[in-house]
Design a protein around this motif. Sequence first.
Motif, mmCIF file in Angstrom:
data_model
loop_
_atom_site.group_PDB
_atom_site.id
_atom_site.type_symbol
_atom_site.label_atom_id
_atom_site.label_comp_id
_atom_site.label_asym_id
_atom_site.label_seq_id
_atom_site.Cartn_x
_atom_site.Cartn_y
_atom_site.Cartn_z
ATOM 1 N N PRO A 212 0.827 -1.209 0.000
ATOM 2 C CA PRO A 212 0.000 0.000 0.000
ATOM 3 C C PRO A 212 0.865 1.263 0.000
ATOM 4 O O PRO A 212 2.032 1.198 0.392
ATOM 5 C CB PRO A 212 -0.812 -0.109 1.294
ATOM 6 C CG PRO A 212 -0.241 -1.237 2.062
ATOM 7 C CD PRO A 212 0.666 -2.026 1.200
ATOM 8 N N GLY A 214 2.706 4.700 0.919
ATOM 9 C CA GLY A 214 3.184 5.353 2.145
ATOM 10 C C GLY A 214 3.694 4.428 3.227
ATOM 11 O O GLY A 214 3.894 4.841 4.367
ATOM 12 N N CYS A 215 3.901 3.128 2.899
ATOM 13 C CA CYS A 215 4.336 2.197 3.949
ATOM 14 C C CYS A 215 5.847 1.973 3.934
ATOM 15 O O CYS A 215 6.342 1.068 4.591
ATOM 16 C CB CYS A 215 3.572 0.884 3.851
ATOM 17 S SG CYS A 215 1.858 1.104 4.342
ATOM 18 N N THR A 218 10.033 3.299 -0.558
ATOM 19 C CA THR A 218 11.152 4.189 -0.905
ATOM 20 C C THR A 218 12.089 4.344 0.296
ATOM 21 O O THR A 218 13.312 4.247 0.163
ATOM 22 C CB THR A 218 10.622 5.600 -1.280
ATOM 23 O OG1 THR A 218 9.454 5.440 -2.070
ATOM 24 C CG2 THR A 218 11.652 6.393 -2.028
#
Length: 449
Positions: A212, A214-215, A218
């Motif tokens: 998902p 934003g977890c 990066t």
Amino acid sequence: MSLEGGVSTPSKAIDALRRLVRERPTDFDTRLDLAELLVTDKLTDEASLVLREALALKPDNAEALRMYAGLCYERNSLEEARDRLETAARVGPADPKSDLLLSRVYLGLGDKHRAQAFYQLALNQDPDLEDKSLSASIGLAESAKRVRIKPAGDEHALDYESSPTGISFKDVGGMEDVKEQLRMNIILPLKNPTLFREYGKRIGGGILMYGPPGCGKTYISRALAGEIDAAFYAVGIHEILDAFLGSSEKNMHNLFETARRNAPAVIFLDEIDALGQKRESGSWGRALRGTVDTLLIEMDGLGKPDKPILVIGATNTPWAVDLALRRPGRFDRVIFVPPPDQGAREEILKLHLRGKPIEDVDAAGIASKIDRFSGADIQAMIDRATEEVIKRAMRSGKTEPITTRSLLETAKKMRPSTTEWLATATDYIRYSNQGGFYDQVKSYLDKNQ
Ligand code: ATP
């Protein structure tokens, strides 16, 4: 547009089209014409209705999807605008104005990363679309981390983030499974090449990270580069893709060339799913095919053992990733980056509260009330709570600490951003688990539902 009866004024034209639409319940084109006039006349509610009817007839019509997305954006239905624009991008021809709108939509949704990617994509196709205020709002103007790399004699240049990462696994809260997989698959083979080769294990190469938004895909990749003292190059596929013939391939090649010169290096390719979009023809289709081919050629010739290059492809939509990219020797090792669990949420809270004025913050208690929050959600929650506390401090004239209460009050106003993704993934597990591809998600869901 030619109208029956020699109608000239817009309102008469609208009336004529309304009549036609009533008479021809399955006529798509007339609905689109009517919607266009209604939008021009700012009759947006009716335009929305007509477009919804049109889309019921042709759900994959890019023009209708884009027009409807514009209306969604105006009434602040950002998620719906995003979904319609993404679908249009998948099924229709490239359209820089829609990419610009998508940039605004992502900005509204708080995803600056994607807002930047789509802004750059729009400008690559049509430099006249430059919008200084949007570019400042998405942080492109002051982006210090990005450097322009322009190989000698090449008129094409591409910006990538390229920095010593300054973070390592100790800065990543929780996510122990992910760290362990990266240790086993990447770090240990790099540090003990002979031993791993004896067991037939490859060193370097490609990894597909999915999960998902934003977890931490990066962030964890950046920390991985820090662990192995590697240069880190992060770029979104949309930034590489260029409508000009041959430029996308050149962009991709330049990226690998730069990484090779500075190896060991980690190349982080965000939105790798964008390479799987089925575009039938035109310069965009050629750009896609050429880019995939170049990527595969570059990956085939990857890294000397002493100068390894690791390629991480990241995506929120693994189901849209081109299967050719997942064959052996390519992105054949797959890692699921899940929403943070209770322990990870607690640690992320502590990491992001570091250095801020806090008082009696019960990290465990808060973590238990923000199930399904992503790392980015937690960061946003802390940022918002901090702003509130600053406002209060300005009113009272004394330092106000961040407390459990202020954080929980902020959390109450937010929605966890992983829920929708998990619901979609659940459907894929149920109906098309691709030989166990989503087993890691399944085991996460079994443990966390
Ligand atoms: P997207 O799919 O939207 O690109 P992503 O999975 O790549 O998102 P990141 O950009 O890596 O997510 O994470 C967003 C931010 O959330 C990071 O910059 C970091 O500050 C924070 N974050 C996420 N996970 C963690 C973690 N485990 N520990 C500390 N911070 C984290």
